[in-house]
Design a protein around this motif. Structure first.
Motif, mmCIF file in Angstrom:
data_model
loop_
_atom_site.group_PDB
_atom_site.id
_atom_site.type_symbol
_atom_site.label_atom_id
_atom_site.label_comp_id
_atom_site.label_asym_id
_atom_site.label_seq_id
_atom_site.Cartn_x
_atom_site.Cartn_y
_atom_site.Cartn_z
ATOM 1 N N PHE A 1 0.816 -1.213 0.000
ATOM 2 C CA PHE A 1 0.000 0.000 0.000
ATOM 3 C C PHE A 1 0.850 1.264 0.000
ATOM 4 C CE2 PHE A 1 -3.783 -2.213 2.341
ATOM 5 C CZ PHE A 1 -4.092 -2.876 1.158
ATOM 6 N N PHE A 2 2.094 1.170 0.475
ATOM 7 C CA PHE A 2 2.948 2.347 0.593
ATOM 8 C C PHE A 2 3.847 2.450 -0.630
ATOM 9 C CE2 PHE A 2 6.838 4.519 2.146
ATOM 10 C CZ PHE A 2 6.261 5.707 2.574
ATOM 11 N N ASP A 3 3.911 3.639 -1.216
ATOM 12 C CA ASP A 3 4.728 3.858 -2.407
ATOM 13 C C ASP A 3 6.162 4.158 -1.985
ATOM 14 O OD1 ASP A 3 5.624 4.283 -4.941
ATOM 15 O OD2 ASP A 3 4.767 6.295 -5.136
ATOM 16 N N GLY A 4 6.868 3.117 -1.556
ATOM 17 C CA GLY A 4 8.242 3.243 -1.087
ATOM 18 C C GLY A 4 8.610 2.006 -0.302
ATOM 19 N N PRO A 5 9.834 1.952 0.225
ATOM 20 C CA PRO A 5 10.257 0.770 0.982
ATOM 21 C C PRO A 5 9.452 0.597 2.274
ATOM 22 C CG PRO A 5 12.136 2.159 0.374
ATOM 23 C CD PRO A 5 10.909 2.952 0.090
ATOM 24 N N VAL A 6 9.146 -0.648 2.584
ATOM 25 C CA VAL A 6 8.488 -0.998 3.845
ATOM 26 C C VAL A 6 9.278 -2.127 4.494
ATOM 27 C CG1 VAL A 6 6.396 -1.867 4.957
ATOM 28 C CG2 VAL A 6 6.207 -0.319 3.000
ATOM 29 N N ASP A 7 9.741 -1.907 5.707
ATOM 30 C CA ASP A 7 10.447 -2.940 6.456
ATOM 31 C C ASP A 7 9.444 -3.638 7.367
ATOM 32 O OD1 ASP A 7 13.120 -2.326 5.488
ATOM 33 O OD2 ASP A 7 12.919 -0.474 6.633
ATOM 34 N N HIS A 8 9.125 -4.879 7.024
ATOM 35 C CA HIS A 8 8.158 -5.663 7.795
ATOM 36 C C HIS A 8 8.928 -6.558 8.760
ATOM 37 C CE1 HIS A 8 4.555 -8.684 7.800
ATOM 38 N NE2 HIS A 8 4.629 -7.959 8.902
ATOM 39 N N LEU A 9 8.949 -6.181 10.026
ATOM 40 C CA LEU A 9 9.698 -6.919 11.038
ATOM 41 C C LEU A 9 8.836 -8.010 11.648
ATOM 42 C CD1 LEU A 9 11.373 -3.895 12.885
ATOM 43 C CD2 LEU A 9 12.058 -5.022 10.753
ATOM 44 N N TRP A 10 9.471 -9.080 12.090
ATOM 45 C CA TRP A 10 8.772 -10.211 12.685
ATOM 46 C C TRP A 10 9.166 -10.360 14.145
ATOM 47 C CZ3 TRP A 10 10.889 -13.811 8.311
ATOM 48 C CH2 TRP A 10 10.299 -13.451 7.097
ATOM 49 N N ALA A 11 8.171 -10.450 15.001
ATOM 50 C CA ALA A 11 8.430 -10.667 16.424
ATOM 51 C C ALA A 11 8.531 -12.149 16.762
ATOM 52 C CB ALA A 11 7.324 -10.030 17.262
ATOM 53 N N ASP B 1 22.581 1.271 5.520
ATOM 54 C CA ASP B 1 22.304 0.705 4.193
ATOM 55 C C ASP B 1 22.556 -0.798 4.169
ATOM 56 O OD1 ASP B 1 21.633 3.209 3.072
ATOM 57 O OD2 ASP B 1 23.754 3.672 2.772
ATOM 58 N N GLY B 2 22.203 -1.440 5.270
ATOM 59 C CA GLY B 2 22.353 -2.893 5.368
ATOM 60 C C GLY B 2 21.084 -3.615 4.969
ATOM 61 N N SER B 3 20.946 -4.852 5.434
ATOM 62 C CA SER B 3 19.814 -5.696 5.064
ATOM 63 C C SER B 3 18.956 -5.992 6.286
ATOM 64 C CB SER B 3 20.306 -7.017 4.456
ATOM 65 O OG SER B 3 19.234 -7.932 4.313
ATOM 66 N N VAL B 4 17.732 -5.497 6.272
ATOM 67 C CA VAL B 4 16.804 -5.801 7.356
ATOM 68 C C VAL B 4 16.400 -7.268 7.311
ATOM 69 C CG1 VAL B 4 14.514 -5.293 8.300
ATOM 70 C CG2 VAL B 4 15.959 -3.431 7.477
ATOM 71 N N THR B 5 16.295 -7.826 6.100
ATOM 72 C CA THR B 5 15.929 -9.236 5.955
ATOM 73 C C THR B 5 16.922 -10.144 6.659
ATOM 74 O OG1 THR B 5 14.936 -8.754 3.813
ATOM 75 C CG2 THR B 5 15.407 -11.059 4.284
ATOM 76 N N SER B 6 18.184 -9.738 6.689
ATOM 77 C CA SER B 6 19.214 -10.582 7.313
ATOM 78 C C SER B 6 18.989 -10.766 8.801
ATOM 79 C CB SER B 6 20.609 -9.967 7.085
ATOM 80 O OG SER B 6 20.751 -8.745 7.785
ATOM 81 N N LEU B 7 18.158 -9.913 9.422
ATOM 82 C CA LEU B 7 17.852 -10.074 10.838
ATOM 83 C C LEU B 7 17.059 -11.352 11.095
ATOM 84 C CD1 LEU B 7 16.743 -6.427 11.740
ATOM 85 C CD2 LEU B 7 18.957 -7.488 12.162
ATOM 86 N N PHE B 8 16.401 -11.870 10.039
ATOM 87 C CA PHE B 8 15.489 -12.997 10.224
ATOM 88 C C PHE B 8 15.943 -14.279 9.530
ATOM 89 C CE2 PHE B 8 13.119 -8.996 10.265
ATOM 90 C CZ PHE B 8 12.676 -9.034 11.576
ATOM 91 N N ASP B 9 16.588 -14.148 8.362
ATOM 92 C CA ASP B 9 16.960 -15.385 7.658
ATOM 93 C C ASP B 9 18.463 -15.598 7.562
ATOM 94 O OD1 ASP B 9 17.822 -13.639 5.686
ATOM 95 O OD2 ASP B 9 16.236 -14.142 4.262
ATOM 96 N N GLY B 10 19.237 -14.664 8.093
ATOM 97 C CA GLY B 10 20.678 -14.818 8.077
ATOM 98 C C GLY B 10 21.321 -14.542 6.737
ATOM 99 N N ASN B 11 20.525 -14.105 5.780
ATOM 100 C CA ASN B 11 21.057 -13.822 4.444
ATOM 101 C C ASN B 11 20.986 -12.336 4.147
ATOM 102 O OD1 ASN B 11 21.415 -16.610 3.869
ATOM 103 N ND2 ASN B 11 19.219 -16.770 3.430
ATOM 104 N N ALA B 12 21.977 -11.811 3.488
ATOM 105 C CA ALA B 12 21.960 -10.398 3.117
ATOM 106 C C ALA B 12 21.069 -10.176 1.908
ATOM 107 C CB ALA B 12 23.370 -9.929 2.818
#
Length: 326
Positions: free
Chosen positions: A145-155, A315-326
């Motif tokens: 829905f947002f016209d730009g980057p969205v960082d979806h974090l998982w608890a 300028d890192g990878s938010v995804t790497s916080l969850f799957d260990g991959n950059a």
């Protein structure tokens, strides 16, 4: 001067609204920064005034606000903060919404209804936000829905780590409160040792908000330690009834785990009396003393938010916080 300074004059500033100052303070502590001093107050007619007490020109600004009750006031305050930052010539604005207001209104069930989750995203874009960050959106497609980057974090990693220490992983059944969230339950089960899944069959009247009826459990729960997982608990009716159905069908115990503790009245009373051995949530939303009860456990989301802020800033990878991959 507030914030982290790196090479090339790059500077991070953390801004907080008034909705959840404790969470903002914890995030600031994790980042080892100070929150930008801000004047914020309400006029007699309810209008919000905001002004930052120091220069933020050229900074990467992160604006943290939990969309708790009164939800419209706090959304408006965050929008005004974003607008003030834009007019103060910041370099980039990230709006952090630990709990995304109106996220449950992500589609039309009937004619002439709004898609309010999209409207909220549009408002933040119009105000000047370059990026959104949120935790466990009610529907993952809300990112679009947002016209730009969205960082979806998982608890989930935070919740799983806690629950793993409270159950016998060889005797766990992960339970979804409805068929629509089975995928999340599968992820939980995989992290808890790959035990069986179950879901609660329920009916909901779209004409009556916050009301659903749990009818029966589909899956193996008799003699099992059940972990009932959901993204949020609002009035607690659905979750409390699901706990009762699980216990009635022979579950040995039930732990409830959810990211967002909305806990609108009478949720605390319902959850305290439903038979759950523990109700585990995070502090994406403030939970005042009068809404706390003996079985409630609140886990901190601040370390996760701080790590995500650092990744975005560097300028890192938010995804790497969850799957260990950059």
């Amino acid at each position: 001067m507030t914030g982290i300074t790196t090479y090339g004059e790059k500077r991070l500033v953390l801004i907080s609204g008034r909705a959840h100052p404790e969470l903002a303070a914890n995030v600031a502590s994790e980042l080892d920064v100070e929150i930008v001093p801000t004047t914020a107050y309400d006029f007699a007619n309810g209008e919000v005034y905001v002004r930052f007490a120091e220069s933020v020109r050229g900074a990467d600004a992160f604006v943290l606000q939990s969309h708790t009750a009164p939800i419209n006031q706090w959304i408006m305050e965050q929008l005004i903060m974003v607008d003030a930052l834009k007019r103060a010539s910041v370099k980039q604005i990230t709006a952090i919404l630990p709990f995304y207001g109106y996220a449950r209104q992500d589609k039309k069930h009937r004619g002439r209804e709004p898609i309010s989750a999209r409207l909220v995203a549009d408002l933040f874009k119009t105000a000047g936000a370059d990026r959104l960050m949120s935790v466990d959106l009610h529907a993952a497609q809300t990112q679009g829905f947002f016209d730009g980057p969205v960082d979806h974090l998982w608890a989930m990693p935070i919740l799983v780590d806690y629950v793993r220490g409270r159950v016998n992983t060889e005797n766990v059944t992960v339970v979804s409160p409805d068929a629509g969230r089975i995928r999340v339950a599968e992820q939980w089960a995989a992290k808890l040792g790959g035990g069986p899944l179950a879901f609660v069959h329920k009916t909901r009247d779209i004409h009556r908000p916050n009301q659903a009826v749990a009818n029966r459990v589909v899956g193996e729960v008799e003699g099992r330690d059940c972990v009932l997982v959901d993204d949020l608990i609002d009035t607690g009716g659905t979750i409390a009834e699901a706990v009762r159905v699980l216990l009635h069908q022979g579950a040995n115990s039930v732990i409830v785990a959810a990211t967002h503790g909305v806990l609108s009245d009478p949720a605390s009373q319902r959850l305290a009396e439903c038979g759950a051995s523990e109700v585990v949530v995070t502090d994406t939303l403030p939970i005042p003393p009068e809404k706390r009860f003996a079985q409630l456990k609140v886990l901190s989301i601040a370390p996760l938010l701080a790590r995500a802020i650092r990744e975005v800033f560097d300028d890192g990878s938010v995804t790497s916080l969850f799957d260990g991959n950059a």
